[in-house]
Enzyme design. Structure first.
Site, PDB file in Angstrom:
ATOM      1  N   GLY A  40       0.708  -1.374   0.131  1.00 32.37           N
ATOM      2  CA  GLY A  40      -0.118  -0.132  -0.176  1.00 32.37           C
ATOM      3  C   GLY A  40       0.957   1.200  -0.074  1.00 32.37           C
TER       4      GLY A  40
ATOM      5  N   TYR B 154      -3.591   9.054   5.075  1.00 29.87           N
ATOM      6  CA  TYR B 154      -2.978   7.612   5.433  1.00 29.87           C
ATOM      7  C   TYR B 154      -3.132   7.148   6.456  1.00 29.87           C
ATOM      8  CZ  TYR B 154       1.166   4.898   6.602  1.00 29.87           C
ATOM      9  OH  TYR B 154       1.921   3.602   7.074  1.00 29.87           O
TER      10      TYR B 154
END
Ligand code: NAI
Ligand code: 15L
Length: 274
Positions: free
Chosen positions: A82, A145
């Site tokens: 990711g 995030y």
């Protein structure tokens, strides 16, 4: 870092996403004792398999069908792939938010019973550095995030409650060869301690969804791992050995996020797209 022998029975096949990344390259080697075969996956180029105990399977986590095929035949998943720093919401969305859903949905469909999720301290980054928190402290994400990791942890809870898939979410502090600044004196996690923590996460029975802070045996810590005592994680390294080197750096200003917040500079990133 050297790998050590294990007394555990190896898994037949482990999946490691994010295998081309900084931690993926380390874990590719250090997790070898725990699997007959490690399936290595990333959207970026991965060095070819070194022997028949490695499989390289490129995959974009944003592609649901590709992730479904990726997960077939594995016994447990270490989800490290990711976007790993702050970016716009749109950049985080596919890899981290859709990606973690695709991983759990594929796990459900293929009967995989254990996921290790590389979560982050940025789930709680807006706590101040003079606060001590634990795994039950409310999330205070410091970034899109951090929000994506917060969502991933909720996904883990849901898939345990609904489908019995167990997860250990490791809220990794800062896992690099050395702490790079004063903040990391508290957040540093050595590669050796990370590997030990993942070994505990893979083999401890009945973890449900356990959240553990991934830090070494540092002196000044902000995180209390009382709710992860079941894992028996006992870090062996400490950031103290780097103190002189780190403290040779200038002290950030008193109001610098690097000195105020647990999440440091992530707390001041953005806005994006104005
Ligand atoms: P990294 O950025 O070096 O590795 C992440 C990998 O994920 C990269 O190789 C990247 O190509 C891959 N990736 C990105 N988008 C993808 C997509 N759409 N499909 C498939 N793969 C994709 O990061 P690092 O440091 O190795 O971290 C690994 C994991 O641990 C990440 O999930 C990160 O958020 C988490 N973490 C790491 C910390 C650290 O201190 N290194 C601290 C907290 C969390
Ligand atoms: C993270 O979550 C990042 O993936 C890593 O690159 C570091 O920035 C780390 O947190 C940190 O907070 O030091």
């Amino acid at each position: 870092m050297t790998t050590t022998a294990t007394t555990h029975t190896p898994f037949n096949r482990l999946l490691l996403t994010g295998a081309a990344g900084g931690l993926g390259k380390v874990l590719r080697e250090s997790l070898r004792p725990y699997a007959n075969v490690i399936r290595l996956s990333d959207i970026a180029d991965i060095a070819p398999a070194i022997d028949d105990r490695e499989e390289v399977v490129p995959c974009d986590l944003a592609d649901k069908q590709a992730v479904h095929q990726l997960v077939e035949g594995v016994d447990a998943i270490l989800h490290f792939g990711g976007v790993s720093t702050e970016h716009s919401f749109e950049q985080i969305l596919g890899a981290n938010i859709c990606g973690v859903f695709h991983i759990y949905e594929a796990a459900r469909r293929h009967g995989v019973k254990r996921v290790i999720f590389a979560s982050s301290n940025h789930v709680i980054g807006f706590y101040k550095q003079d606060e001590v928190i634990d795994a039950h402290s409310p999330h205070r994400p410091d970034s899109y995030y951090g929000l994506s990791k917060s969502y991933g942890e909720d996904m883990a809870t849901f898939y345990f409650d609904r489908y019995g898939i167990e997860t250990v979410s490791v809220r990794i502090g800062s896992s690099f060869p050395e702490p790079q600044n004063r903040r990391m004196m508290s957040t540093w996690l050595s590669f050796g301690d990370l590997t030990q923590l993942l070994e505990r996460a893979l083999y401890t029975p009945n973890v449900g969804h356990t959240v553990v802070y991934g830090m070494s045996d540092n002196k000044d810590i902000w995180w209390d791992n009382r709710y992860a005592a079941n894992l028996g994680y006992a870090p062996k390294d400490t950031s103290e050995v780097f103190r002189e080197k780190v403290e040779a750096q200038p002290l950030p200003a008193a109001d610098d996020p690097a000195r105020v917040y647990q999440g440091g500079a992530f707390c001041a990133a953005g806005p994006f797209g104005d």
